[in-house]
Design an enzyme around this catalytic site. Sequence first.
Site, PDB file in Angstrom:
ATOM      1  N   LYS A  62      54.991  57.949  48.740  1.00 34.31           N
ATOM      2  CA  LYS A  62      54.093  57.326  47.764  1.00 34.31           C
ATOM      3  C   LYS A  62      54.961  56.931  46.571  1.00 34.31           C
ATOM      4  O   LYS A  62      55.171  57.714  45.634  1.00 34.31           O
ATOM      5  CB  LYS A  62      52.995  58.316  47.363  1.00 34.31           C
ATOM      6  CG  LYS A  62      51.841  57.714  46.577  1.00 34.31           C
ATOM      7  CD  LYS A  62      50.729  58.741  46.395  1.00 34.31           C
ATOM      8  CE  LYS A  62      49.578  58.199  45.563  1.00 34.31           C
ATOM      9  NZ  LYS A  62      48.840  57.131  46.257  1.00 34.31           N
ATOM     10  N   ALA A  63      55.501  55.733  46.644  1.00 33.33           N
ATOM     11  CA  ALA A  63      56.520  55.287  45.689  1.00 33.33           C
ATOM     12  C   ALA A  63      55.970  54.220  44.737  1.00 33.33           C
ATOM     13  O   ALA A  63      55.155  53.379  45.131  1.00 33.33           O
ATOM     14  CB  ALA A  63      57.727  54.731  46.440  1.00 33.33           C
TER      15      ALA A  63
END
Length: 305
Positions: free
Chosen positions: A158-159
């Site tokens: 989850k960037a």
Amino acid sequence: MIKKTEKIWMDGKFVDWDNANVHVMTHTLHYGLGVFEGIRCYETKEDPAIFRLKDHVERLFKSAHIFLLAIPYSEKEIEEAIIKTVKINKVKECYIRPLVYIGYGAMGLYPKDNPVEVAISVWPWGAYLGDDGLKNGIRVKVSSFIRNHVNSQMSRAKACGYYINSQLAKKEAISLGYDEALLLDTDGYVAEGSGENIFIVRDGRLKTTPLTSVLEGITRESIMKIARDEKIEVIEERFTRDELYIADEAFFTGTAAEVTPIREVDGRIIGEGKAGKVTKKLQSVFFDSVKGKNKKYGSWLTYVK
């Protein structure tokens, strides 16, 4: 507008909301490499309860590991910091945002010895796609932007930078009068929303996109668990957008979206054009669980005393 609270946790210290600043040369601000989590804390009859705190923090660390970001705290320390941040801000219900980012130092694509820093914010946030959407369903548009290929961006993380694509899709959908976007994968199959996983219901069976090119959603996994406990068959299988068009029901899941029915896609009414029976059942069990009313899933909650 975001409703600010009093304090933000920044690398072990609580800072006043208005003073929680970083330098303009912060590396993540320029190049987008950072990881984060979205977590909800719900009001219960007892104390505020954080939903699946340990799982969210574990995913945060896995995201950081994928990108070789060494978080200078243990998972336990981050969990405790999140609990303290909720407590110090005296909120009964809130959204929680832990953010891991590369700080000020060297410039250029390679950050060298720049520090890895952590901030934790909390604020009151209602239904992400609106109270009416949560009750009656939303209108969705298949986006002209596709979900990034698994070899261009790693889907388990989850960037921060990944959400540029999601912003483009969301802006396009809103500009065309819809509530949310739906992205296809690089092979043309349904992938996910701009910030949500997707489920469809056909002939009483629940189907969702497999974890080949989508985020491993914690709410997604929770809904699958609830569905199986309710004796609803769950299938993880690719499906096309025309299968979505003829689904009996459809809904999005996510920390922000929670469980939001989809009533229309690309001008096609889904099912009866409102939240279906299966969707409402899963939604009901989910909200009872996160609000501490269903003790069967009590282990999902961490109470802030």
